[in-house]
Design a protein around this motif. Structure first.
Motif, PDB file in Angstrom:
ATOM      1  N   UNK A   1      10.257  10.614  14.226  1.00 42.46           N
ATOM      2  CA  UNK A   1       9.741   9.873  13.075  1.00 42.46           C
ATOM      3  C   UNK A   1      10.902   9.242  12.336  1.00 42.46           C
ATOM      4  N   UNK A   2      10.892   7.934  12.177  1.00 45.79           N
ATOM      5  CA  UNK A   2      12.013   7.279  11.471  1.00 45.79           C
ATOM      6  C   UNK A   2      12.010   7.660   9.990  1.00 45.79           C
ATOM      7  N   UNK A   3      13.182   7.806   9.458  1.00 40.12           N
ATOM      8  CA  UNK A   3      13.334   8.155   8.053  1.00 40.12           C
ATOM      9  C   UNK A   3      13.243   6.903   7.190  1.00 40.12           C
ATOM     10  N   UNK A   4      13.632   5.748   7.726  1.00 41.42           N
ATOM     11  CA  UNK A   4      13.597   4.532   6.926  1.00 41.42           C
ATOM     12  C   UNK A   4      12.157   4.123   6.638  1.00 41.42           C
ATOM     13  N   UNK A   5      11.972   3.374   5.524  1.00 39.76           N
ATOM     14  CA  UNK A   5      10.645   2.911   5.142  1.00 39.76           C
ATOM     15  C   UNK A   5      10.327   1.579   5.806  1.00 39.76           C
ATOM     16  N   UNK A   6       9.015   1.305   5.953  1.00 37.62           N
ATOM     17  CA  UNK A   6       8.556  -0.012   6.368  1.00 37.62           C
ATOM     18  C   UNK A   6       7.620  -0.535   5.289  1.00 37.62           C
ATOM     19  N   UNK A   7       7.522  -1.843   5.151  1.00 35.39           N
ATOM     20  CA  UNK A   7       6.700  -2.454   4.107  1.00 35.39           C
ATOM     21  C   UNK A   7       5.584  -3.259   4.761  1.00 35.39           C
TER      22      UNK A   7
ATOM     23  N   UNK B   1       5.695   4.547   4.398  1.00 38.41           N
ATOM     24  CA  UNK B   1       5.214   3.165   4.405  1.00 38.41           C
ATOM     25  C   UNK B   1       4.931   2.765   2.961  1.00 38.41           C
ATOM     26  N   UNK B   2       5.430   1.583   2.568  1.00 36.37           N
ATOM     27  CA  UNK B   2       5.137   1.052   1.241  1.00 36.37           C
ATOM     28  C   UNK B   2       4.316  -0.215   1.408  1.00 36.37           C
TER      29      UNK B   2
ATOM     30  N   UNK C   1      -6.643  -6.820  -1.483  1.00 39.24           N
ATOM     31  CA  UNK C   1      -6.857  -5.409  -1.169  1.00 39.24           C
ATOM     32  C   UNK C   1      -6.361  -5.113   0.241  1.00 39.24           C
ATOM     33  N   UNK C   2      -5.695  -3.946   0.390  1.00 37.09           N
ATOM     34  CA  UNK C   2      -5.181  -3.533   1.699  1.00 37.09           C
ATOM     35  C   UNK C   2      -5.886  -2.250   2.110  1.00 37.09           C
ATOM     36  N   UNK C   3      -6.392  -2.225   3.353  1.00 37.25           N
ATOM     37  CA  UNK C   3      -6.992  -1.026   3.935  1.00 37.25           C
ATOM     38  C   UNK C   3      -6.031  -0.433   4.948  1.00 37.25           C
ATOM     39  N   UNK C   4      -5.648   0.822   4.730  1.00 34.72           N
ATOM     40  CA  UNK C   4      -4.688   1.503   5.589  1.00 34.72           C
ATOM     41  C   UNK C   4      -5.435   2.582   6.352  1.00 34.72           C
ATOM     42  N   UNK C   5      -5.456   2.504   7.675  1.00 38.82           N
ATOM     43  CA  UNK C   5      -6.198   3.465   8.489  1.00 38.82           C
ATOM     44  C   UNK C   5      -5.242   4.478   9.083  1.00 38.82           C
TER      45      UNK C   5
ATOM     46  N   UNK D   1       3.907   9.334   4.343  1.00 33.89           N
ATOM     47  CA  UNK D   1       4.058   9.029   2.919  1.00 33.89           C
ATOM     48  C   UNK D   1       3.639   7.576   2.730  1.00 33.89           C
ATOM     49  N   UNK D   2       2.685   7.328   1.803  1.00 36.23           N
ATOM     50  CA  UNK D   2       2.174   5.981   1.572  1.00 36.23           C
ATOM     51  C   UNK D   2       2.267   5.672   0.085  1.00 36.23           C
ATOM     52  N   UNK D   3       2.776   4.452  -0.246  1.00 34.53           N
ATOM     53  CA  UNK D   3       3.042   4.120  -1.648  1.00 34.53           C
ATOM     54  C   UNK D   3       2.670   2.668  -1.928  1.00 34.53           C
ATOM     55  N   UNK D   4       2.100   2.415  -3.112  1.00 31.90           N
ATOM     56  CA  UNK D   4       1.775   1.058  -3.585  1.00 31.90           C
ATOM     57  C   UNK D   4       2.900   0.602  -4.505  1.00 31.90           C
ATOM     58  N   UNK D   5       3.516  -0.563  -4.209  1.00 31.93           N
ATOM     59  CA  UNK D   5       4.669  -1.033  -4.972  1.00 31.93           C
ATOM     60  C   UNK D   5       4.305  -1.960  -6.124  1.00 31.93           C
ATOM     61  N   UNK D   6       3.312  -2.823  -5.950  1.00 32.55           N
ATOM     62  CA  UNK D   6       3.050  -3.896  -6.902  1.00 32.55           C
ATOM     63  C   UNK D   6       2.200  -3.401  -8.066  1.00 32.55           C
TER      64      UNK D   6
END
Length: 856
Positions: A758-764, A778-779, A786-790, A807-812
């Motif tokens: 599992x990569x430690x770096x984040x993806x957007x 993942x950010x 609206x974004x749907x994340x499955x 780990x999932x995060x909303x930035x805006x």
């Protein structure tokens, strides 16, 4: 004109020597006296005689006094020519005196209408049940001696009194007055009515209609009853228990004036339903009277306004034998009603509040010092002595889940009542804003002790501001106290014995369920303290689902699950029940609390049994849930102790222990653990070589559903549930280091799932996205929509007891939501709605569990 000088001869007869000794003791603890304030009397001049009875305590060291000697009835022998004009005294009046009620006064008003050498009043007394056929003895005497006075002695005050010419006061019947033949100018008339004398006064301003009782007309003159007391017999009631008195009593209630006392006196009054409405200050009383009918207070028309009646109903017996579904006192559209010292026999309800859809229509009601049942009358079968309910407050919506229930009543006070033979429930109420139930003794033996109709001592649905304080509650068929959808209640200092006699599944001393009111479904803000709950067939207290922010403190639970007063679904008669379910078929706790409840506090509770204080599901809901402090019992969750074993067998005994110390030099395997009670936590501490604890997914469920290898100095904590053990925590990893490696030179790398690092770096991501096993952090930027994340299939990313973490995060800071789609803590999705909100989830093979996150 002659005048009378007063002399008083008071006879204090403490020692009786005549034939009345059979009815009255040799020593009378009651002292009687006659007195008057009059000193000089003219013929036809009204005066008052005061009859006083005083309790004289006789010490048992001096003499023995029979039990009923402090009760009496009186008869007054009056001289010829005496005419009674008023007062509250009548022959055969009486009462009972005690050290707390040491005195009774009766007043008699009247006049002398003929001259004699003397006029003597003699007071006689007898026992509590005396009548015209009983023996009486003399206990007091009052004599007026005649003395002639010269009317021309101007300096004599006596002469001035004697020289007044007496006015003419006619003495007649009602028909004679109404005929107009005998009255022309009299201002006062004495009416002989049913062997009683009433005074009527001429009122030149009155325009009232002649009602035959309170207002009488003679030509153009109107005479008003000079009394605030009327009787049903004045309106034609017979009170003989045979005649239908409905019409006479209803006429009385229609015509009675405000602030009047209705005295039923003695007798049995048979009627159907009569109604008192639109009247103020009415007192309905009658010592010794029996009412065999329904009395309605207030209008039964829902569109009528609520009326302030200030009604008092007291000192009566309601016996509704033969009236199917009879309600003794029915309330509707009324306020300020006091029901005191009333006995209820053989009725559906003693006090019944009609259901209306108009909201609160009955308020400020006192039910005090009332009695249910007739334990003294052996001729009435036990099952027929009581009533179904002392108080029943009805509601248009009284079927679960009670959505839209209305408040029907408010400000009820149910205090100091003694209910021996309630059959179903002592108090049952739907939709009430404020009720106190204090200092009552409530039985629910339902006639026969194995009754199959009895339910709760107290059952209230949809209420706020409730106090249940200091009641003695006995023998409920189901719960003793059941509150549903209620808030702001205090339940305190109630001794509760033997709840759940007919159903072990509902054998709770106190059960709170259904959350708050429909408008407040989750907050009850209440207190349950200092109750003693003895021998509940299931558990002492249940705080059920949706009941939050309740303090449960200092309650004593005695022997939950005891079978000594449990009879199950038996017959409704004496003898062995036909079916007795096994009382051990359900778990028994001191206190139960649903694991989803919020903010409940349990402090200082105690259970005398070596059972368990709290159930399994409640004991693990510590996360943002309930708290426990200083609770104590002889076993269960809060016990202590340790035992040791050398694992000579795969089965170990942990009786009375909270820790098992394993000391097996050659290691070993644990497959079975005995002696642990549901609700207990058990810690296994290994002081030897690696020990295996076997997982079998049924009686032993470990993390990852795999066997646990407990290393040297490793600990593993289990929770005992009804159906087995479940792992709570462990102090060692899920795999061991190679024997040649040490932690300090072990290279730590990124976690892997199924061999994929599992990569430690984040993806957007800025659009809909399906998470893969290779993702970790993942950010999302949802500025554009609206974004749907499955989430991936949880079984795919779960292996070897370890589940993938995402780990999932909303930035805006836009209003667009990031929806995380999947089975997450038994929900179908998890929305991220705020800027910088995040959630961390881990797969468990069948879904995802939230293990962390941040919400601004």
């Amino acid at each position: 004109m002659a005048k009378y000088l007063l002399t008083l001869l008071l006879v204090d007869l403490f020692l009786f020597t005549n034939d009345f000794a059979a009815a009255v003791p040799k020593i009378d603890p009651i002292k009687f006296s006659l007195s008057t304030t009059a000193t000089h009397l003219q013929l036809n001049q009204e005066f008052e005689i005061i009859i006083k009875a005083e309790y004289q305590y006789v010490s048992p060291n001096i003499a023995f006094v029979l039990k009923d000697a402090n009760s009496f009835r009186l008869k007054l022998v009056v001289p010829d020519g005496f005419v009674k004009t008023g007062g509250d005294y009548y022959d055969y009046i009486g009462t009972e005196l005690t050290r707390s009620k040491p005195q009774a006064l009766f007043r008699l008003k009247g006049k002398l209408t003929s001259e004699k050498s003397n006029a003597t009043f003699e007071l006689l007394r007898s026992h509590r049940n005396a009548d015209s056929q009983s023996t009486f003895i003399a206990v007091g005497r009052l004599t007026f001696n005649v003395e002639q006075v010269e009317p021309n002695k101007e300096n004599s005050s006596d002469a001035k009194i004697a020289s007044v010419t007496p006015g003419f006061v006619p003495y007649m019947t009602i028909p004679q007055l109404q005929s107009g033949t005998f009255v022309d100018t009299a201002k006062v008339v004495l009416i002989d009515y049913n062997s009683r004398v009433f005074t009527y006064r001429y009122d030149s301003t009155s325009t009232a209609t002649d009602d035959g009782v309170t207002v009488l007309t003679s030509g153009s003159r109107r005479y008003i009853l000079n009394s605030d007391v009327v009787t049903p017999r004045m309106y034609g009631a017979r009170g003989d228990g045979l005649t239908d008195d409905t019409e006479a009593i209803q006429q009385m209630l229609d015509k009675v004036q405000n602030n009047t006392t209705i005295d039923f006196q003695e007798g049995t009054y048979l009627f159907t339903t009569v109604t008192l409405k639109n009247k103020l200050g009415i007192t309905i009383t009658g010592k010794g009277a029996v009412l065999k009918g329904q009395l309605a207070i207030g209008s039964s028309v829902s569109t009528d306004p609520m009326f302030e009646y200030s009604a008092r109903i007291q000192d009566l017996t309601f016996d509704l034998t033969g009236i199917s579904g009879g309600k003794a006192i029915i309330l509707a559209n009324a306020r300020d009603v006091h029901i005191n010292n009333v006995k209820f026999l053989q009725a559906d309800a003693g006090v019944y509040v009609r259901p209306f859809s108009k909201g609160i229509h009955v308020t400020t009601v006192y039910v005090t010092n009332c009695k249910v049942g007739n334990v003294a009358n052996a001729s009435i079968p036990v099952l027929d002595r009581g009533i179904n309910y002392l108080l029943y407050i009805d509601n248009p919506i009284k079927t679960a889940p009670y959505t839209g229930m209305l408040f029907q009543a408010a400000d009820f006070h149910v205090n100091n009542n003694l209910n021996i033979h309630c059959k179903i429930a002592n108090v049952k109420a739907f939709g009430i804003d404020g009720i106190e139930i204090n200092s009552n003794t409530f039985f629910l033996n339902g006639g026969y002790y194995q009754s199959q109709v009895k339910e709760q001592n107290i059952h209230i649905v949809g209420t706020t501001w409730t106090t249940i304080l200091g009641n003695d509650l006995f023998e409920a068929g189901y719960e003793s106290i059941l509150l549903e959808k209620s808030a702001n209640y205090t339940i305190s200092n109630n001794p509760i014995a033997w709840p759940g006699q007919r159903d072990v599944n509902r054998g709770y001393g106190i059960k709170i369920t259904g959350g708050g009111l429909p408008a407040e479904p989750t907050y009850s803000n209440s207190v349950i303290t200092q109750n003693v709950i003895t021998l509940p067939t299931r558990s002492g207290i249940l705080i059920d689902e949706g009941v939050n922010y309740v303090i449960v403190g200092n309650n004593e639970i005695v022997s939950p699950g005891n079978r000594s007063h449990y009879y199950g679904t038996g017959t409704a008669s004496m003898g062995a029940p036909s079916v007795v379910p096994d009382i051990d078929s359900v778990p028994h706790y001191a206190i139960e609390n649903d694991d989803d409840n919020l903010g409940n506090l349990f402090i200082g509770n105690h259970c005398n049994e070596k059972s368990y204080l709290f159930p399994v599901k409640e004991s693990v809901n510590i996360y943002k849930r309930s708290r426990h402090f200083s609770n104590l019992n002889l076993g269960g969750l809060f016990g202590s102790g340790a035992a040791s074993t050398d694992l000579s067998s795969s089965t170990i005994d942990a009786s009375n222990a909270r820790m098992i110390v394993v000391n097996a030099s050659n290691g070993g395997t644990i497959t079975t653990i005995n002696g642990v009670q549901p609700g207990d936590l058990l810690t296994i501490y290994n002081t030897s070589n690696e020990v295996t604890l076997t997982n079998n997914n049924s009686t032993m469920l470990l993390y990852g559903a795999t066997d646990a290898k407990i290393p040297f100095r490793g600990t593993l904590t289990l929770l005992k549930q009804v159906d087995g053990f479940k792992e709570v925590s462990r102090t060692f990893g899920f795999s061991t280091l190679e024997a040649t490696e040490t932690l300090k030179n072990k290279t730590l790398t990124s976690p892997t799932v199924n061999g994929v690092r599992l990569p430690i770096n984040q993806v957007t991501k800025t659009a809909n996205y399906t998470v893969t096993a290779a993702d970790y952090s993942i950010v999302f930027n949802s500025t554009t929509g609206v974004i749907n994340v499955t989430l991936p299939d949880p079984a795919t990313v779960y292996a070897n007891g370890a589940g993938a973490v995402f780990i999932l995060k909303k930035l805006d800071n836009s209003a667009n939501t990031v929806n995380v789609v999947g089975t997450i803590d038994n929900a179908t999705n998890y929305p991220l709605v705020s800027q910088n909100q995040s959630v961390t989830v881990q797969s468990n093979g069948v879904g995802y569990k939230i293990i962390g996150g941040y919400k601004p």
